[in-house]
Design a protein around this motif. Structure first.
Motif: not given
Length: 437
Positions: A62-71
């Motif tokens: 989430r932080d470094v990758g800026g991606r949507e949460p998994v769970r």
């Protein structure tokens, strides 16, 4: 290979080694043992596993990758500050298969993030800090899971070769005098050091003497045989109160047979007590009582670090007792290569410039110091790693144990725990004042 590629490779190795160890510690027992709480001091193993994945998701995905949460829905379940360990079995935790699937899904995304991360810019990302922090976090939980295995009552499931035999056995009670003067404590340059190790600062110490090796089982047995657990004058007031309330009579996992011989239980195996190996599974209060019995004291945290890092020839502080290079199997007993401390004198290549041995690995060593911030401390990247523990009832331990991975161990690394704790892989060495040196 470019510097960036080398750093990415190092981070990948650290992350993979941590995950392989997590898998080994959770796949060697069945589902019933994974969800069981083997001690109220410890989480179920399955909680540790999913918590490892959740921290990795929070910081890397989430932080470094800026991606949507998994769970996102499980964040609260695996927040270590919301639920004490004793209460975690009652939570609606992921079952073992779900936990394994979750951490695998997170790790797949982390590999994608690592491939694309610039490893520069923000402090969190510079030099791969966030990835190294997560590798250290997982290895710290792996050591916690190893301690849970020691508390299990089931049959032995872990195996490892015995540690090496001594090739430089110091004399019993041998000590090294550390001259008075300043040295540099902590670090401002180690890119993967955690916030409580920072910043580097100068500390002036009077001369002192410190044991050349950790206190051994044989030495501790002399204290026990001399009535050490029955003599309140050897204990602090708090220590004696705890000794009585907890009915302490020997280090944890020691057992005495009908003939008066001492044995110790090591990951489900009962074996004769090895007299030349460092004593382990003793609390701060027990270590303090032994030191008083021996006419000594526990070293301060600064004394321990000077003995470990200071080079009298250059006046500089090293990263490790032996120098700047990463530890290998000849330097120290680390990384769960063995399942017990090695006898004193087993790692001559790991000695400090002053000749102090086995400061890294084998057993965490209690110091007399409270856990406090260094001058100029700044919490990073979150207060809950260190800052919330400052000023409490925590004593500092240094050096790492046989269950500590090299990525989470260096001459500046600081551990802390309550003075009553014995389930951790903790021992100690003694020190004393030196007048006129």
């Amino acid at each position: 290979m470019s510097a960036g590629e080398e750093l990415r490779a190092r981070l990948a190795v650290a992350l993979t080694r941590a995950r392989d160890r997590s898998a080994a510690l959770t796949e060697c027992v069945d589902e019933t043992e994974l969800v069981a709480q083997h001690s109220p001091l410890m989480s179920p193993l399955v909680w540790d596993l999913a918590h490892i994945g959740n921290q990795e998701e929070l910081w890397l995905v989430r932080d470094v990758g800026g991606r949507e949460p998994v769970r996102r829905d499980i964040d609260e379940l695996y927040d270590a500050f919301r639920h004490p360990r004793a209460a975690r079995p009652a939570l609606p935790l992921l079952d073992p298969d779900e936990a394994r699937g979750y951490v695998a899904q997170v790790r797949d995304k982390v590999w994608e993030v690592l491939d694309r991360a610039p490893l520069r810019g923000r402090r969190l990302e510079r030099d791969g800090f966030a990835f190294a922090m997560i590798a250290q976090h997982e290895q710290q939980h792996d050591e916690t899971m190893l301690a849970t295995h020691q508390l299990r009552s089931g049959p032995a499931v872990l195996t490892a070769p015995p540690p090496p035999s001594p090739s430089w056995p110091p004399a019993v009670g041998a000590e090294v005098v550390v001259p008075a003067g300043e040295f540099t404590m902590g670090t401002s340059t180690d890119p993967w050091a955690l916030d409580n190790e920072r910043p580097a600062h100068r500390v002036a110490l009077p001369a002192f003497a410190i044991d050349a090796a950790p206190v051994t089982n044989g030495q501790f047995l002399e204290f026990l045989d001399d009535g050490g657990y029955r003599r309140p004058e050897l204990w602090s007031a708090r220590g004696w109160e705890h000794r009585q309330s907890a009915t302490l009579a020997a280090p944890q996992f020691w057992e005495r047979d009908g003939a008066g011989n001492w044995w110790r239980r090591v990951f489900g195996v009962l074996a004769p007590l090895p007299p030349a190996s460092p004593v382990v599974h003793v609390s701060y209060f027990e270590a303090q009582a032994y030191a008083r019995w021996a006419g000594r004291r526990l070293p301060t945290e600064a004394e321990w670090e000077k003995a470990a890092r200071w080079d009298p020839r250059t006046g500089e502080s090293r990263r490790f007792p032996w120098g700047e290079g990463e530890p290998d199997s000849g330097h120290a007993n680390l990384g769960q290569r063995h399942l017990e401390p090695a006898a004193v004198g087993a790692y001559p290549a790991g000695r400090s410039p002053l000749g102090v041995g086995q400061l890294i690995g084998d057993v965490w060593e209690w110091t007399s110091s409270d856990f406090q911030p260094y001058p100029g401390f700044s919490a990073f990247p979150y207060r809950e790693y260190s800052e919330v523990f400052f000023g409490g009832d925590y004593k500092v331990l240094r050096g790492g144990s046989f269950g500590t991975d090299p990525v989470a161990c260096r001459g500046t690394f600081r551990n802390w725990d309550l003075p009553i704790r014995r389930q951790i892989f903790a021992g100690f060495r003694c020190a004393r004042d030196v007048v006129g040196a």
